[in-house]
Design a protein around this motif. Structure first.
Motif, short mmCIF file in Angstrom:
data_model
loop_
_atom_site.label_atom_id
_atom_site.label_comp_id
_atom_site.label_asym_id
_atom_site.label_seq_id
_atom_site.Cartn_x
_atom_site.Cartn_y
_atom_site.Cartn_z
N ARG A 1 3.62 8.07 -8.53
CA ARG A 1 3.39 8.13 -9.98
C ARG A 1 3.05 6.74 -10.49
NH1 ARG A 1 9.18 10.33 -11.17
NH2 ARG A 1 9.37 8.41 -10.05
N GLU A 2 2.24 6.70 -11.52
CA GLU A 2 1.83 5.44 -12.15
C GLU A 2 2.84 5.07 -13.23
OE1 GLU A 2 -0.94 3.71 -11.22
OE2 GLU A 2 -1.49 5.25 -9.75
N ARG A 3 3.15 3.79 -13.29
CA ARG A 3 4.00 3.23 -14.34
C ARG A 3 3.31 1.98 -14.88
NH1 ARG A 3 5.89 7.61 -14.35
NH2 ARG A 3 7.96 8.21 -13.67
N ARG A 4 3.78 1.47 -15.99
CA ARG A 4 3.17 0.24 -16.54
C ARG A 4 3.29 -0.92 -15.56
NH1 ARG A 4 6.11 -0.32 -22.08
NH2 ARG A 4 6.03 -2.47 -21.39
N TRP A 5 4.32 -0.97 -14.79
CA TRP A 5 4.61 -2.07 -13.87
C TRP A 5 4.04 -1.87 -12.47
CZ3 TRP A 5 7.23 0.31 -10.10
CH2 TRP A 5 8.00 1.42 -10.44
N GLY A 6 3.55 -0.65 -12.17
CA GLY A 6 3.03 -0.38 -10.83
C GLY A 6 3.12 1.10 -10.49
N ARG A 7 3.42 1.39 -9.24
CA ARG A 7 3.46 2.77 -8.76
C ARG A 7 4.76 3.01 -7.99
NH1 ARG A 7 -1.66 3.50 -5.38
NH2 ARG A 7 -1.52 5.66 -6.02
N ILE A 8 5.26 4.26 -8.03
CA ILE A 8 6.52 4.59 -7.39
C ILE A 8 6.45 5.97 -6.76
CG2 ILE A 8 7.48 5.47 -9.56
CD1 ILE A 8 10.25 4.50 -8.59
N ASP B 1 0.86 -1.18 0.00
CA ASP B 1 0.00 0.00 0.00
C ASP B 1 0.89 1.23 0.00
OD1 ASP B 1 -1.64 2.18 0.62
OD2 ASP B 1 -2.85 1.05 2.06
N ILE B 2 1.13 1.79 -1.17
CA ILE B 2 2.11 2.86 -1.30
C ILE B 2 1.68 4.14 -0.57
CG2 ILE B 2 1.32 3.78 -3.52
CD1 ILE B 2 4.41 3.91 -4.25
N GLU B 3 0.39 4.45 -0.58
CA GLU B 3 -0.04 5.66 0.13
C GLU B 3 0.23 5.54 1.63
OE1 GLU B 3 -1.97 4.38 -2.31
OE2 GLU B 3 -2.11 6.04 -3.74
N LEU C 1 9.78 3.96 -2.87
CA LEU C 1 8.74 3.02 -2.48
C LEU C 1 8.10 2.54 -3.77
CD1 LEU C 1 7.06 4.98 0.45
CD2 LEU C 1 8.71 3.09 0.63
N ILE C 2 7.93 1.24 -3.89
CA ILE C 2 7.36 0.65 -5.10
C ILE C 2 6.20 -0.25 -4.72
CG2 ILE C 2 7.77 -0.98 -6.98
CD1 ILE C 2 10.60 0.07 -7.17
#
Length: 138
Positions: free
Chosen positions: A105-112, A85-87, A125-126
């Motif tokens: 930020r959103e990426r094709r593989w997830g969030r960072i 849970d990145i938040e 954080l990923i």
């Protein structure tokens, strides 16, 4: 060809061992393993041990005259903390003393999200999506 069994550990120089221990145990739920004398502590609970090493600002870092500086610095080697849970993770690490440098930020593989610890070390954080990095494989 003979195979070689290897593993790795992470060593992190810090100017204030007590403050670094407090940050990394609060931010990432790590726990103290061994104390290796007055200048080093082993933190456990991650995929590999994290060793915090007391190294004063201005002390020699190399034989070529480089000295340690704990202002925010960039290095090509950094830690990526994989979270569910990145938040919630951002809130937790910022409350422990991290600085948020790039919001989630959103990426094709997830969030960072990109942050730095109180000692100038950058980290991310990923939160992986279902495919994770496999989303990048062609």
């Amino acid at each position: 060809m003979n195979s070689v069994t290897m593993s790795f550990i992470v060593n992190l120089d810090v100017p204030d061992l007590a403050a670094a221990e407090a940050f990394y145990t609060e931010a990432f739920s790590l726990r103290v393993g061994r104390r290796l004398g007055p200048g080093a502590v082993e933190l456990l609970g991650g995929p590999t041990p994290l060793y915090l090493l007391q190294s004063d600002a201005g002390s020699a870092a190399t034989e070529h005259g480089d000295v340690r500086d704990y202002e925010r610095h960039w290095t090509p080697v950094h830690l990526d903390w994989v979270v569910d849970d990145i938040e919630a993770a951002v809130v937790r690490v910022v409350a422990a003393g991290a600085t948020l440098e790039q919001s989630v930020r959103e990426r094709r593989w997830g969030r960072i999200a990109v942050l730095s610890d109180p000692f100038g070390h950058g980290f991310s954080l990923i939160q992986f999506s279902g495919e994770g990095y496999d989303a990048l494989v062609e």
